[in-house]
Design an enzyme around this catalytic site. Sequence first.
Site, PDB file in Angstrom:
ATOM      1  N   LEU A 136       0.732  -1.404  -0.175  1.00 23.62           N
ATOM      2  CA  LEU A 136       0.104  -0.144   0.260  1.00 23.62           C
ATOM      3  C   LEU A 136       0.781   0.832  -0.251  1.00 23.62           C
ATOM      4  O   LEU A 136      -0.246   2.088  -0.600  1.00 23.62           O
ATOM      5  CB  LEU A 136      -1.292   0.147   1.007  1.00 23.62           C
TER       6      LEU A 136
ATOM      7  N   GLU B  86       3.291  13.398   9.446  1.00 26.95           N
ATOM      8  CA  GLU B  86       3.378  11.508   9.535  1.00 26.95           C
ATOM      9  C   GLU B  86       3.608  11.452  11.529  1.00 26.95           C
ATOM     10  O   GLU B  86       3.816  10.609  11.056  1.00 26.95           O
ATOM     11  CB  GLU B  86       4.980  11.220   8.590  1.00 26.95           C
TER      12      GLU B  86
ATOM     13  N   PHE C  11       3.557   3.294  -1.508  1.00 24.37           N
ATOM     14  CA  PHE C  11       4.700   3.569  -2.325  1.00 24.37           C
ATOM     15  C   PHE C  11       5.619   4.724  -2.316  1.00 24.37           C
ATOM     16  O   PHE C  11       5.251   5.162  -1.477  1.00 24.37           O
ATOM     17  CB  PHE C  11       3.413   4.524  -3.719  1.00 24.37           C
TER      18      PHE C  11
ATOM     19  N   CYS D 274       9.563   2.678  14.345  1.00 27.84           N
ATOM     20  CA  CYS D 274       8.442   2.994  13.627  1.00 27.84           C
ATOM     21  C   CYS D 274       6.950   2.391  14.885  1.00 27.84           C
ATOM     22  O   CYS D 274       6.509   2.730  14.691  1.00 27.84           O
ATOM     23  CB  CYS D 274       7.981   2.197  12.240  1.00 27.84           C
TER      24      CYS D 274
ATOM     25  N   ASN E 203       4.329   7.716  13.814  1.00 23.75           N
ATOM     26  CA  ASN E 203       3.361   7.699  13.131  1.00 23.75           C
ATOM     27  C   ASN E 203       2.282   8.125  13.630  1.00 23.75           C
ATOM     28  O   ASN E 203       0.732   8.964  13.042  1.00 23.75           O
ATOM     29  CB  ASN E 203       3.217   7.613  11.925  1.00 23.75           C
TER      30      ASN E 203
ATOM     31  N   HIS F 232      10.063   8.457   6.017  1.00 21.74           N
ATOM     32  CA  HIS F 232      10.131   9.016   6.841  1.00 21.74           C
ATOM     33  C   HIS F 232      11.804   9.750   6.980  1.00 21.74           C
ATOM     34  O   HIS F 232      12.873   8.769   7.501  1.00 21.74           O
ATOM     35  CB  HIS F 232       9.324   8.732   7.681  1.00 21.74           C
TER      36      HIS F 232
END
Length: 447
Positions: free
Chosen positions: A21, A174, A23, A371, A110, A250
């Site tokens: 999902l 983000e 890109f 993350c 995020n 990121h």
Amino acid sequence: MTGREINFDGLVGPTHNYSGLSFGNVASTRNVKSIANPREAALQGLAKMKALHDLGFAQGVFAPHERPDVASLRSLGFSGSDSEVIARASREAPHILAACTSASAMWTANAATVSPSADTADSRVHFTPANLNNKFHRSIEHPVTGRLLEAMFPERERFTIHEALPAQMHFGDEGAANHTRFCGDYGTRGVEFFVYGASAFDGRLPRPQRFPARQTLEASQAVIRRHGLSESAVVLAQQHPDTIDAGVFHNDVIAVGNGNVLFYHEQAFLESDRVLAELEEKLARLNVVFAPVCVPADAVSVADAVGSYLFNSQLLTRENGRMTLVVPEECRRNARVWTYLESLPAQGGAIDEIKVFDLTQSMQNGGGPACLRLRVALTQDEIAAVNPAVMMSERLYGDLVDWVTRHYRDRLAPEDLADSELLNECRTALDELTRLMNLGNPYPFQR
Ligand code: SUG
């Protein structure tokens, strides 16, 4: 110590899968349609949380979201009972169903940008849930993220939970993946460092050509205003557009900071010299000696950094003031990265310990140790005001391992997303979880 940093890790949800999902996130694209193991993913994350808790770090848990998100599917015109909505979406628009089924809320870096009370004009802790506007599957996270934050940080006079920024590409936000806070003690004033990918309005600033810049300058500036941060304690920097085009979607894929240390790749920032000088100068005003650790491109290339997630590491201060770098197993598999890491403790800086964790299930979607966690620096009084049921403990760990083992599948293939049983399984599991973690009723199915 007057303050502490708590890491709130996202508990991987029951629908963890690989749908390609994102890109610009090379791991997500590469692993599209692979078979996922949600149970293993959740247990890998829990093992990291428990290990860090056992090492004496403050660890919390961020609950997953209800998926598939039937309300989003309905808003896109799929109608009928919940199972009819899922069946129709799987027939007519499987990519939309996949987006609405993603367990992407696990990547809590995020979830929001967080400013500790020592930095804000009203001395409250401020949270802005990220609108994650660049990707549809992530843009649907912020309402539930906000409600979960309210349940985790219930005292409104201490903790301000804002709405997400306007859901528009100009304000693509983000969250903490592009935000780092430097400080002496976690409870005293620090310098907040905001890294953006491009400007939505200023055409003079360069932008990536291949992949999207997810964080805009204007979103970072809006968060700075909302949180009441002082200009003298904020530094803004633009990420190098070439690194975005190489898969650094990121800033936390190319740099990590903690305390007075910035561990970063030579090519991370445009205007690197200006950025480092400004950080040094603003920290010096707070009597903090800035200690950047630059990893040169001839030791580790940007491609190596993206492939290994060297910089998507957690940099944690131990009780003795020294720092531990928490890296994913993939770093050990890259000879250049591992050689560099083995040499790091001997360099004489603060980082003198490396810990390696197996997070393969999340890594295959581009989500490493950094993350998976949202950092919240709090004073002792604020720590006492956190919902205690979300804090890692021997007991919570045991309960969550048992909960995952009972409710999660060990295999999720692309065709399984059409199975409406998955929704019932997710709801049953989350209903139990909200009681386990004392979260109230944050999910759409509970309202
Ligand atoms: O937004 N991957 C996430 C990974 C987020 C990593 N976060 C930080 N670097 N802080 C993303 O790209 C992939 C889902 C899929 O393809 O199925 C995904 O959403």
